[in-house]
Structures are given as C-alpha cells and as structure tokens.
Design a protein around this motif. Sequence first.
Motif, PDB file in Angstrom:
ATOM      1  N   MET A 126      16.698 -36.635  38.953  1.00 27.87           N
ATOM      2  CA  MET A 126      17.815 -37.356  38.346  1.00 27.87           C
ATOM      3  C   MET A 126      18.645 -36.378  37.506  1.00 27.87           C
ATOM      4  O   MET A 126      18.104 -35.562  36.773  1.00 27.87           O
ATOM      5  CB  MET A 126      17.310 -38.476  37.452  1.00 27.87           C
ATOM      6  N   GLY A 127      19.977 -36.453  37.634  1.00 25.71           N
ATOM      7  CA  GLY A 127      20.839 -35.545  36.912  1.00 25.71           C
ATOM      8  C   GLY A 127      20.960 -35.942  35.454  1.00 25.71           C
ATOM      9  O   GLY A 127      20.681 -37.071  35.042  1.00 25.71           O
ATOM     10  N   THR A 128      21.389 -35.011  34.653  1.00 24.89           N
ATOM     11  CA  THR A 128      21.583 -35.257  33.233  1.00 24.89           C
ATOM     12  C   THR A 128      22.818 -36.133  33.031  1.00 24.89           C
ATOM     13  O   THR A 128      23.850 -35.930  33.658  1.00 24.89           O
ATOM     14  CB  THR A 128      21.766 -33.921  32.490  1.00 24.89           C
ATOM     15  N   SER A 129      22.717 -37.130  32.132  1.00 21.72           N
ATOM     16  CA  SER A 129      23.833 -38.046  31.899  1.00 21.72           C
ATOM     17  C   SER A 129      24.749 -37.494  30.821  1.00 21.72           C
ATOM     18  O   SER A 129      24.378 -36.641  30.022  1.00 21.72           O
ATOM     19  CB  SER A 129      23.305 -39.420  31.482  1.00 21.72           C
ATOM     20  N   TRP A 130      25.959 -38.032  30.781  1.00 22.88           N
ATOM     21  CA  TRP A 130      26.935 -37.631  29.773  1.00 22.88           C
ATOM     22  C   TRP A 130      26.656 -38.357  28.458  1.00 22.88           C
ATOM     23  O   TRP A 130      26.225 -39.503  28.442  1.00 22.88           O
ATOM     24  CB  TRP A 130      28.340 -37.956  30.257  1.00 22.88           C
ATOM     25  N   ASN A 131      26.938 -37.669  27.351  1.00 23.80           N
ATOM     26  CA  ASN A 131      26.767 -38.266  26.031  1.00 23.80           C
ATOM     27  C   ASN A 131      28.053 -38.903  25.525  1.00 23.80           C
ATOM     28  O   ASN A 131      28.014 -39.800  24.692  1.00 23.80           O
ATOM     29  CB  ASN A 131      26.307 -37.192  25.028  1.00 23.80           C
ATOM     30  N   SER A 132      29.172 -38.446  26.051  1.00 26.34           N
ATOM     31  CA  SER A 132      30.474 -38.940  25.606  1.00 26.34           C
ATOM     32  C   SER A 132      31.315 -39.363  26.807  1.00 26.34           C
ATOM     33  O   SER A 132      31.580 -38.551  27.696  1.00 26.34           O
ATOM     34  CB  SER A 132      31.207 -37.860  24.803  1.00 26.34           C
TER      35      SER A 132
ATOM     36  N   PRO B 101      34.611 -40.251  26.760  1.00 31.03           N
ATOM     37  CA  PRO B 101      35.904 -39.550  26.757  1.00 31.03           C
ATOM     38  C   PRO B 101      35.811 -38.131  27.315  1.00 31.03           C
ATOM     39  O   PRO B 101      36.704 -37.683  28.040  1.00 31.03           O
ATOM     40  CB  PRO B 101      36.295 -39.535  25.271  1.00 31.03           C
ATOM     41  N   LEU B 102      34.722 -37.412  26.961  1.00 31.35           N
ATOM     42  CA  LEU B 102      34.556 -36.057  27.487  1.00 31.35           C
ATOM     43  C   LEU B 102      34.308 -36.087  28.991  1.00 31.35           C
ATOM     44  O   LEU B 102      34.787 -35.217  29.726  1.00 31.35           O
ATOM     45  CB  LEU B 102      33.399 -35.358  26.768  1.00 31.35           C
ATOM     46  N   GLN B 103      33.576 -37.090  29.457  1.00 32.64           N
ATOM     47  CA  GLN B 103      33.322 -37.222  30.886  1.00 32.64           C
ATOM     48  C   GLN B 103      34.628 -37.487  31.639  1.00 32.64           C
ATOM     49  O   GLN B 103      34.879 -36.887  32.692  1.00 32.64           O
ATOM     50  CB  GLN B 103      32.332 -38.351  31.163  1.00 32.64           C
ATOM     51  N   ILE B 104      35.443 -38.370  31.084  1.00 31.69           N
ATOM     52  CA  ILE B 104      36.733 -38.677  31.713  1.00 31.69           C
ATOM     53  C   ILE B 104      37.630 -37.439  31.712  1.00 31.69           C
ATOM     54  O   ILE B 104      38.289 -37.128  32.712  1.00 31.69           O
ATOM     55  CB  ILE B 104      37.419 -39.845  30.979  1.00 31.69           C
ATOM     56  N   SER B 105      37.631 -36.720  30.587  1.00 31.16           N
ATOM     57  CA  SER B 105      38.435 -35.489  30.495  1.00 31.16           C
ATOM     58  C   SER B 105      37.966 -34.465  31.516  1.00 31.16           C
ATOM     59  O   SER B 105      38.785 -33.772  32.143  1.00 31.16           O
ATOM     60  CB  SER B 105      38.328 -34.906  29.084  1.00 31.16           C
ATOM     61  N   TYR B 106      36.653 -34.372  31.683  1.00 35.83           N
ATOM     62  CA  TYR B 106      36.065 -33.449  32.655  1.00 35.83           C
ATOM     63  C   TYR B 106      36.558 -33.769  34.069  1.00 35.83           C
ATOM     64  O   TYR B 106      36.964 -32.878  34.827  1.00 35.83           O
ATOM     65  CB  TYR B 106      34.538 -33.548  32.577  1.00 35.83           C
ATOM     66  N   GLU B 107      36.500 -35.060  34.438  1.00 31.59           N
ATOM     67  CA  GLU B 107      36.916 -35.468  35.778  1.00 31.59           C
ATOM     68  C   GLU B 107      38.408 -35.240  35.991  1.00 31.59           C
ATOM     69  O   GLU B 107      38.836 -34.744  37.036  1.00 31.59           O
ATOM     70  CB  GLU B 107      36.577 -36.942  36.009  1.00 31.59           C
TER      71      GLU B 107
ATOM     72  N   GLY C  50      39.137 -25.641  31.086  1.00 32.40           N
ATOM     73  CA  GLY C  50      39.041 -26.840  30.266  1.00 32.40           C
ATOM     74  C   GLY C  50      37.943 -27.766  30.745  1.00 32.40           C
ATOM     75  O   GLY C  50      37.207 -28.358  29.935  1.00 32.40           O
ATOM     76  N   GLN C  51      37.806 -27.886  32.057  1.00 30.37           N
ATOM     77  CA  GLN C  51      36.755 -28.734  32.634  1.00 30.37           C
ATOM     78  C   GLN C  51      35.372 -28.234  32.236  1.00 30.37           C
ATOM     79  O   GLN C  51      34.501 -29.010  31.832  1.00 30.37           O
ATOM     80  CB  GLN C  51      36.886 -28.752  34.155  1.00 30.37           C
ATOM     81  N   MET C  52      35.155 -26.930  32.343  1.00 38.62           N
ATOM     82  CA  MET C  52      33.865 -26.357  31.988  1.00 38.62           C
ATOM     83  C   MET C  52      33.585 -26.526  30.494  1.00 38.62           C
ATOM     84  O   MET C  52      32.446 -26.758  30.085  1.00 38.62           O
ATOM     85  CB  MET C  52      33.829 -24.879  32.385  1.00 38.62           C
ATOM     86  N   ALA C  53      34.635 -26.421  29.672  1.00 35.30           N
ATOM     87  CA  ALA C  53      34.464 -26.568  28.228  1.00 35.30           C
ATOM     88  C   ALA C  53      34.054 -27.998  27.872  1.00 35.30           C
ATOM     89  O   ALA C  53      33.209 -28.209  26.994  1.00 35.30           O
ATOM     90  CB  ALA C  53      35.755 -26.190  27.511  1.00 35.30           C
ATOM     91  N   MET C  54      34.632 -28.999  28.555  1.00 35.08           N
ATOM     92  CA  MET C  54      34.287 -30.394  28.295  1.00 35.08           C
ATOM     93  C   MET C  54      32.794 -30.637  28.538  1.00 35.08           C
ATOM     94  O   MET C  54      32.117 -31.298  27.743  1.00 35.08           O
ATOM     95  CB  MET C  54      35.108 -31.329  29.189  1.00 35.08           C
ATOM     96  N   GLN C  55      32.274 -30.095  29.623  1.00 36.68           N
ATOM     97  CA  GLN C  55      30.858 -30.278  29.948  1.00 36.68           C
ATOM     98  C   GLN C  55      29.974 -29.574  28.929  1.00 36.68           C
ATOM     99  O   GLN C  55      28.941 -30.111  28.496  1.00 36.68           O
ATOM    100  CB  GLN C  55      30.565 -29.756  31.355  1.00 36.68           C
ATOM    101  N   SER C  56      30.369 -28.366  28.536  1.00 34.91           N
ATOM    102  CA  SER C  56      29.562 -27.595  27.587  1.00 34.91           C
ATOM    103  C   SER C  56      29.525 -28.266  26.213  1.00 34.91           C
ATOM    104  O   SER C  56      28.485 -28.311  25.556  1.00 34.91           O
ATOM    105  CB  SER C  56      30.121 -26.173  27.458  1.00 34.91           C
TER     106      SER C  56
ATOM    107  N   ASP D  96      29.932 -31.485  25.591  1.00 34.51           N
ATOM    108  CA  ASP D  96      29.157 -32.722  25.692  1.00 34.51           C
ATOM    109  C   ASP D  96      27.660 -32.440  25.671  1.00 34.51           C
ATOM    110  O   ASP D  96      26.892 -33.164  25.025  1.00 34.51           O
ATOM    111  CB  ASP D  96      29.523 -33.455  26.988  1.00 34.51           C
ATOM    112  N   GLN D  97      27.235 -31.404  26.363  1.00 36.40           N
ATOM    113  CA  GLN D  97      25.808 -31.093  26.460  1.00 36.40           C
ATOM    114  C   GLN D  97      25.320 -30.188  25.330  1.00 36.40           C
ATOM    115  O   GLN D  97      24.131 -29.877  25.255  1.00 36.40           O
ATOM    116  CB  GLN D  97      25.518 -30.419  27.814  1.00 36.40           C
ATOM    117  N   ASN D  98      26.277 -29.736  24.494  1.00 38.07           N
ATOM    118  CA  ASN D  98      25.923 -28.829  23.404  1.00 38.07           C
ATOM    119  C   ASN D  98      25.186 -27.607  23.923  1.00 38.07           C
ATOM    120  O   ASN D  98      24.214 -27.125  23.340  1.00 38.07           O
ATOM    121  CB  ASN D  98      25.073 -29.540  22.337  1.00 38.07           C
ATOM    122  N   SER D  99      25.658 -27.110  25.068  1.00 41.09           N
ATOM    123  CA  SER D  99      25.049 -25.946  25.712  1.00 41.09           C
ATOM    124  C   SER D  99      26.111 -25.207  26.509  1.00 41.09           C
ATOM    125  O   SER D  99      26.890 -25.819  27.237  1.00 41.09           O
ATOM    126  CB  SER D  99      23.918 -26.389  26.652  1.00 41.09           C
ATOM    127  N   TRP D 100      26.138 -23.881  26.358  1.00 39.35           N
ATOM    128  CA  TRP D 100      27.127 -23.076  27.069  1.00 39.35           C
ATOM    129  C   TRP D 100      26.543 -22.428  28.314  1.00 39.35           C
ATOM    130  O   TRP D 100      27.115 -21.493  28.872  1.00 39.35           O
ATOM    131  CB  TRP D 100      27.705 -22.025  26.126  1.00 39.35           C
TER     132      TRP D 100
END
Length: 276
Positions: free
Chosen positions: A1-7, A9-15, A201-207, A209-213
Amino acid sequence: MGTSWNSIPLQISYEVLGWIAFFSWSISFYPQVILNFRRKSVVGLNFDFVLLNLTKHSSYLVYNATLYFSSAVQKQYREKYGLDEMIPVAANDVAFSIHAVLLTAFTLFQIFIYERGNQKFSKIALAIVSATWLAAAVCVFIALPTHSWLWLISVFNTIQVIMTVIKYIPQAFMNFYRKSTEGFSIGNILLDFLGGVANYGQMAMQSIDQNSWVNFYGNIGKTLLSLVSICFDILFIFQHYVLYPGKKATPLPLKLDEGSQEPLVKSSDEAGSGKV
C-alpha cells in the motif's frame, strides 16, 4: 500500500503542477514540428540535438514506465529508501514519456524528408548513441541473474540525465556559430521552461507533505532533468531575445556535397517530375 497524503491542498497542488508540467512539456514539441512543416525545412535545427533527445526520452520512458507499473521494482525502491516513501513517478510522467518519444521520432522523420541545407548528423553523436544503447544492453544481461531491476532502471535514468546534459550543447553552439536562432523554435523553449519550473514545484509539494526530501535525491534523474533543462532554456532565451533577435543566420562553412540541399527522401510529386 502506498503512503497517503497528509494535506489535501498539497495533494491537489501536486496533481495540478504535475499536469501543468505534462502539458507544457508535451505541447513544447509541437512548435518545432509546426515550424519545420511550414518552412518545409529543418535548417537551423541541430540534428544531433534531435538524435540525443530521442535517446534521452526513450531511456526515460523505460525508467518511468517500469517504476510506475512494476510492483517488483516498487518493492526494491521502498526497501532501499524506506517502506513509507511514495514512488516518485506519477501517471503524468509516464504519459509524458510516451508522448515525447513519439513526437521526437516524428521530428527525426522530418529531418529525412525536408530540405536540410549542408547539415548532417555528426559522427560523434552517432558514436555516443550507439555506445549508449550497447552499454544498456550489457547492463540488462548483468541484472538478469540477480533480478537487480532497481539498479537496471537507475542505469536508464542515468542515461537520460547524461543525454539531458549534452543534448542541448550542439544546438547552443550552432546558434552561436550562426549568430541566429532562425529555424529553432523559441516556443519549444518557453514551454519547456514552464514545464521545468512546474516539475520542481510538484516535487516540492510532495516533499513538504511527507516532511522528507528523499523525493529529490531518491529520483535524482528527475531533479537534474529540471535543473539542467531550466539552465539551458535560459541560455536559449538569452540567445533568441538578447544576442540574436531577428537576425538571419550566417551559413555554416561546410563543403556542400552535390545534392546535399535535397531532402533525403523526395516527395511523390518530385519523384514523378523526374520521370518526365
């Protein structure tokens, strides 16, 4: 199972940013194709750039499609970078790669059917491409016994990074030597620049949200792809609007072979007229 988004808005911004990058990069192929078609000429477009670009996008397609669809490779990725890490390849990455290969191949086809002046593929570019695919084939056989699929696709990822670094160089030098960007579409560059910025920007949104670079260094190919592309885009924009705005090209001082200004493949109308 993949890791879920915490936010959300960040998920929408990512997409959103992902699809902006996808559409910008995908549409960026069309200005050059349309320019070639309207001029019935590829003079000004560096052939080595197109050949290296096709190698780049083909290897990137192997990387993206495999990491996105293969559960075995995804398992190896998480074992290496952490079970909670998200796979750093989205659906738009795969869609972009497929589209890029098709459009770049079509641009290569245009080189063979349109007027090309005294331009040709360099032996250096042909040697680089041949050596690259030979090395890739050897790596496939090395990976087979141990099922080192993550390592194998990382090889293809490395190939696309290398191709990204070197593919722009022939076109940049050609523009400099001709003191013109005539024949090389600036629309391609502007859209490519937008895609590169959106991709970061897309990569930054994911990082965020996950608090990981790890998303950046776990997919170093994608990171370097955007950085190198943006730098060369800025160079081409500078050449087009500052150094050589509206300038006609200085002919390349190459010896013309007889018939070298003819298309490699004649049209049916031209072929028929030769029989009269």
